[in-house]
Design an enzyme around this catalytic site. Sequence first.
Site, short mmCIF file in Angstrom:
data_model
loop_
_atom_site.label_atom_id
_atom_site.label_comp_id
_atom_site.label_asym_id
_atom_site.label_seq_id
_atom_site.Cartn_x
_atom_site.Cartn_y
_atom_site.Cartn_z
N PHE A 1 40.03 4.42 58.09
CA PHE A 1 39.59 4.03 59.43
C PHE A 1 40.77 3.51 60.25
O PHE A 1 41.63 2.78 59.74
CB PHE A 1 38.56 2.89 59.36
CG PHE A 1 37.22 3.28 58.81
CD1 PHE A 1 36.22 3.73 59.65
CD2 PHE A 1 36.95 3.16 57.46
CE1 PHE A 1 34.97 4.07 59.15
CE2 PHE A 1 35.71 3.50 56.94
CZ PHE A 1 34.71 3.95 57.79
N ASP A 2 40.77 3.85 61.52
CA ASP A 2 41.52 3.08 62.51
C ASP A 2 40.81 1.73 62.64
O ASP A 2 39.70 1.55 62.13
CB ASP A 2 41.52 3.85 63.83
CG ASP A 2 42.17 3.08 64.96
OD1 ASP A 2 43.28 2.56 64.75
OD2 ASP A 2 41.55 2.98 66.03
#
Length: 391
Positions: free
Chosen positions: A8-9
């Site tokens: 994930f960002d």
Amino acid sequence: MRYNAVIFDFDGTICDTGEGILKSAKYALEAFGYEVPDYKELTYFIGPPLLITFQEKYGVDPAKADEMVKKFRERYTNKGVYESELYDGIKELIISLKKDNIKIGIASSKPQDYIETLLDHFGIKQYFDSICGVSFTADCESKINIIARCQKDLGIAGNECIMVGDKKYDIEGAKANVMDSVGVLWGYGSKFEFIEAGAKFIADQIMDIEAIALGFYEQTEEVQGIFNGRIINVHNDSVTLVNGETVQREVVDHPGGVAVVGLTDNNEILLVRQFRYPYKEMTVEIPAGKLEKGENPFEAAKREFREECGAQAGIFEPMGELYPTPGYCGEIIRLFYAQELTFGEQNLDEDEFLDIIKMPISECITKIMNGEIKDAKTIIGIFKLKELKNL
């Protein structure tokens, strides 16, 4: 295909950190004499390294940009970092992915200290197998390198990982690492941005990520309307499966409904008996009705209960949602239970004809088990109330 890891960002994907970032950017710009619009217009500060943004957007040299970054952190470290909140559903998504035995990482251009501070603050740090941010002294590392570090740390091949982010940098970074990607629409990016950058998937809802990771997701490509009625709309959609194949899905859109399990002081269930045209037979059901456009489900349930049964309740509480026909219809029924009942007059629609029945809960269970009561919402509602109230 099933992915073995999800990376994930952070900003705009896991956490809505926008307010703190934008207010701190405004603080830094004003400190250096820039005339700044409303902080909400500074969204280009979310995603890329600050050092780069100050240079590209304000034409300063690296040394000046570094001073501006330090001024940004002057506010952000003590205040801005906490002007953040998890997106609704993120914690549930992370927990579900862990239960699916999928490794979870973070690859972000945000300083790692800030990421870990917020993960601790929201009580979810323990769910991540790898957290890769940048340091305060080397915060210009490319997203490509950060993603590569996270992938290596997870020990998963690039074609077994998927990158999830809200900006084109996440999609481009994934592509450079031979990794599939998801652009999410709840952050700061746009559908056009993701298409242009080459995202394999575009997610509208947070729990779409689990479906993608498990290889179940179906992405809508084209919608063809078939019928628009008073209550339902019907359309035929072209969707792409995770294996790249295109299939057709016939879908019925429904505004959703509400249903109420009313319990009298004598442990009787309040039911209505009516003729149901699709089945050409009489049915016994809990009172229910459809939602009007924009109507609050709680208020709608009280309205239907009052109109169909002439009843009001001292206790009126939700009992969750159910999907009556998930294979082709998007209807959601919101269940409620009602107690401490008082009765007045019915207020039925002109085309509505029904009787009110008070039936002991034991008799309801008998009729459910022998097939006399067949309505799904009624069966579910009665059994949920029986379990909830230990009846």
